[in-house]
Design an enzyme around this catalytic site. Structure first.
Site, PDB file in Angstrom:
ATOM      1  N   TRP A 102      20.049  -3.566 -23.094  1.00  0.00           N
ATOM      2  CA  TRP A 102      20.680  -4.760 -22.509  1.00  0.00           C
ATOM      3  C   TRP A 102      21.852  -4.390 -21.615  1.00  0.00           C
ATOM      4  O   TRP A 102      22.076  -5.026 -20.580  1.00  0.00           O
ATOM      5  CB  TRP A 102      21.080  -5.742 -23.601  1.00  0.00           C
ATOM      6  CG  TRP A 102      19.895  -6.265 -24.357  1.00  0.00           C
ATOM      7  CD1 TRP A 102      19.627  -6.105 -25.679  1.00  0.00           C
ATOM      8  CD2 TRP A 102      18.786  -7.019 -23.821  1.00  0.00           C
ATOM      9  NE1 TRP A 102      18.440  -6.709 -26.004  1.00  0.00           N
ATOM     10  CE2 TRP A 102      17.898  -7.266 -24.885  1.00  0.00           C
ATOM     11  CE3 TRP A 102      18.454  -7.481 -22.550  1.00  0.00           C
ATOM     12  CZ2 TRP A 102      16.703  -7.975 -24.721  1.00  0.00           C
ATOM     13  CZ3 TRP A 102      17.271  -8.187 -22.381  1.00  0.00           C
ATOM     14  CH2 TRP A 102      16.413  -8.426 -23.454  1.00  0.00           C
ATOM     15  N   ASP A 171      28.722  -9.040 -23.784  1.00  0.00           N
ATOM     16  CA  ASP A 171      27.493  -9.718 -24.183  1.00  0.00           C
ATOM     17  C   ASP A 171      27.497  -9.763 -25.708  1.00  0.00           C
ATOM     18  O   ASP A 171      27.408  -8.726 -26.372  1.00  0.00           O
ATOM     19  CB  ASP A 171      26.297  -8.898 -23.651  1.00  0.00           C
ATOM     20  CG  ASP A 171      24.943  -9.453 -24.079  1.00  0.00           C
ATOM     21  OD1 ASP A 171      24.910 -10.410 -24.875  1.00  0.00           O
ATOM     22  OD2 ASP A 171      23.923  -8.909 -23.607  1.00  0.00           O
ATOM     23  N   LYS A 195      19.531 -16.071 -30.895  1.00  0.00           N
ATOM     24  CA  LYS A 195      19.671 -15.076 -31.960  1.00  0.00           C
ATOM     25  C   LYS A 195      20.427 -15.675 -33.148  1.00  0.00           C
ATOM     26  O   LYS A 195      19.996 -15.568 -34.279  1.00  0.00           O
ATOM     27  CB  LYS A 195      20.403 -13.834 -31.444  1.00  0.00           C
ATOM     28  CG  LYS A 195      19.926 -13.318 -30.085  1.00  0.00           C
ATOM     29  CD  LYS A 195      18.652 -12.511 -30.177  1.00  0.00           C
ATOM     30  CE  LYS A 195      17.947 -12.321 -28.845  1.00  0.00           C
ATOM     31  NZ  LYS A 195      18.618 -11.521 -27.851  1.00  0.00           N
TER      32      LYS A 195
HETATM   33  C1  LIG Z   1      18.223 -11.022 -26.376  1.00  0.00           C
HETATM   34  C2  LIG Z   1      19.346 -10.416 -25.663  1.00  0.00           C
HETATM   35  C3  LIG Z   1      19.542 -10.575 -24.287  1.00  0.00           C
HETATM   36  C4  LIG Z   1      18.569 -11.303 -23.406  1.00  0.00           C
HETATM   37  O1  LIG Z   1      18.613 -12.640 -23.635  1.00  0.00           O
HETATM   38  P1  LIG Z   1      17.662 -13.679 -22.883  1.00  0.00           P
HETATM   39  O2  LIG Z   1      18.238 -14.965 -23.359  1.00  0.00           O
HETATM   40  O3  LIG Z   1      16.267 -13.424 -23.342  1.00  0.00           O
HETATM   41  O4  LIG Z   1      17.830 -13.467 -21.438  1.00  0.00           O
HETATM   42  C5  LIG Z   1      20.652 -10.027 -23.716  1.00  0.00           C
HETATM   43  N1  LIG Z   1      21.539  -9.325 -24.444  1.00  0.00           N
HETATM   44  C6  LIG Z   1      21.382  -9.143 -25.768  1.00  0.00           C
HETATM   45  C7  LIG Z   1      22.384  -8.351 -26.529  1.00  0.00           C
HETATM   46  C8  LIG Z   1      20.281  -9.671 -26.421  1.00  0.00           C
HETATM   47  O5  LIG Z   1      20.129  -9.482 -27.741  1.00  0.00           O
END
Ligand SMILES: *Cc1c(COP(=O)(O)O)cnc(C)c1O
Length: 369
Positions: A102, A171, A195
């Site tokens: 990511w 993030d 998540k």
């Molecule tokens: C799942 C995830 C993403 C991507 O998220 P989307 O909503 O599918 O674009 C980005 N960063 C992290 C840490 C993730 O776990």
């Protein structure tokens, strides 16, 4: 009704209390005679729902007054672009710490949009099994970027890098509200909701006011929808927001509040993760081992391998594990292809009972194989 223990990395399990409330209000929410799915986002019925979600985020995450809270669409992946387009505008340079897929994608997107990306640290040398220690970040960077919990690699920062005046962007998609976090240490935080917060469809953004700039000040070519100011001014309703997802988000936040807030979640998550790591570290015959190194381990995503790792029949054993686990009511344990083996994602909504059921299954599987 039979429910499973769901270890999915995302979308993932939600608290049962929340699902039941949603079901009870499906045909008639708050005496409106409508489902939230059917409401106009401009209606008097919906307005308190989005306001309530915002107030709860501010309270639970102790968001200071000089930060805006936004509910956007496009997932975490769209934030990779928005961060670069809205923040990479003075020197056009940004520092990224590379800790897995990511973080790498975010850096690639910034580069694609013309930002000069310096990868100032990386854990690629050990297949991203740890978080590099970067005490201080200095330089003429517009921002510094980290992925606080690495969903795929199962790693998590146990510290917040000191960036001085450089805005720190994180993030927090897979660890939001899993523990207390000092928002004031960051310029911008974002989290895809699927998540730990809600079903898929909404992305939480927390941005310090001074980082919100006009569309004209964003990097050239930035679409109106990708300018944070558009959504600050529109109070997350510049266009139709994902109404139902925001409604569920509000209910999840209420559930977190009722269960001790961020501190309560941290206690619960630590207990769960300790239970699983303890077994992984001490299991008889070393049948299993965790891939993330001590000092960098995620409380949310726990990848692990078996003693067959690297052996010819590894894939077969892993497939057998996943299949037999599913038959035992433990689902979505297949590991990510970049790490292999298995992965148990144990977000806020997963209970200690679920983790205990997993460890029981693991013991049986180890003795039979
Ligand atoms: C799942 C995830 C993403 C991507 O998220 P989307 O909503 O599918 O674009 C980005 N960063 C992290 C840490 C993730 O776990």
């Amino acid at each position: 009704m039979s429910r499973v223990w769901n270890f999915s990395a995302g979308p993932s399990c939600l608290p049962e209390e929340v699902l039941k409330e949603c079901a009870a209000e499906m045909m008639d929410c708050n005496g409106t005679g409508q489902s939230v799915m059917e409401m106009s986002h401009r209606s008097a019925a919906f307005e308190p729902i989005i306001k309530d979600a915002e107030v709860r985020v501010r309270k639970l995450m102790k968001v200071p007054d000089n930060y805006k809270i936004l509910f956007l669409q496009g997932g975490g992946s769209t934030q990779f672009a928005m961060v670069a387009q809205n923040l990479g505008i003075h020197t056009g340079k940004a520092a990224y710490i590379q800790t897995g897929v990511w973080a790498k994608k975010a850096a690639a997107e910034a580069r694609h949009l013309g930002v000069q990306v310096d990868v100032i640290a990386s854990s690629e040398d050990k297949n991203y099994s740890y978080i590099p220690k970067v005490e201080k970040i200095e330089g003429d960077y517009d921002y510094a970027y980290i992925c606080f919990n690495n969903t795929i690699m199962g790693t998590h920062y146990e510290y917040i890098p000191d960036t001085g005046k450089i805005p720190l962007v994180a993030d927090i998609s897979s660890c939001v509200l899993s523990e207390p976090l000092d928002v004031s240490k960051f310029g911008l935080l974002f989290a895809g909701a699927q998540k730990n917060l809600a079903p898929a469809g909404v992305t939480l953004v927390i941005i310090r006011e001074d980082l919100v700039c006009d569309l004209e000040s964003c990097r050239p070519g930035t679409p109106t929808m990708l300018c944070y100011k558009t959504h600050v001014e529109g109070e997350s309703m510049y266009n139709t927001p994902p109404c139902y997802t925001i409604y569920v988000l509000g209910k999840v936040l209420k559930w977190i509040e009722a269960n001790g807030g961020a501190e309560g979640m941290a206690r619960r998550n630590k207990e769960k993760a300790d239970f699983l790591y303890d077994y992984l570290d001490k299991n008889e015959g070393n049948f299993y081992h965790a891939t993330a190194l001590i000092g960098s381990r995620s409380l949310m995503n726990i990848p692990f391998l078996t003693k067959y790792a690297g052996a010819e029949n590894e894939k077969e054993i892993n497939a057998k594990f996943v299949k037999e686990a599913e038959a035992a009511g433990l689902v979505n344990l297949k590991g990510h292809r970049l790490v292999g083996g298995m992965r148990a994602s144990i977000y806020n909504a997963m209970s200690l009972d679920g983790v205990k059921a997993l460890v029981e299954f693991m013991k049986k599987f180890a003795s039979n194989n």
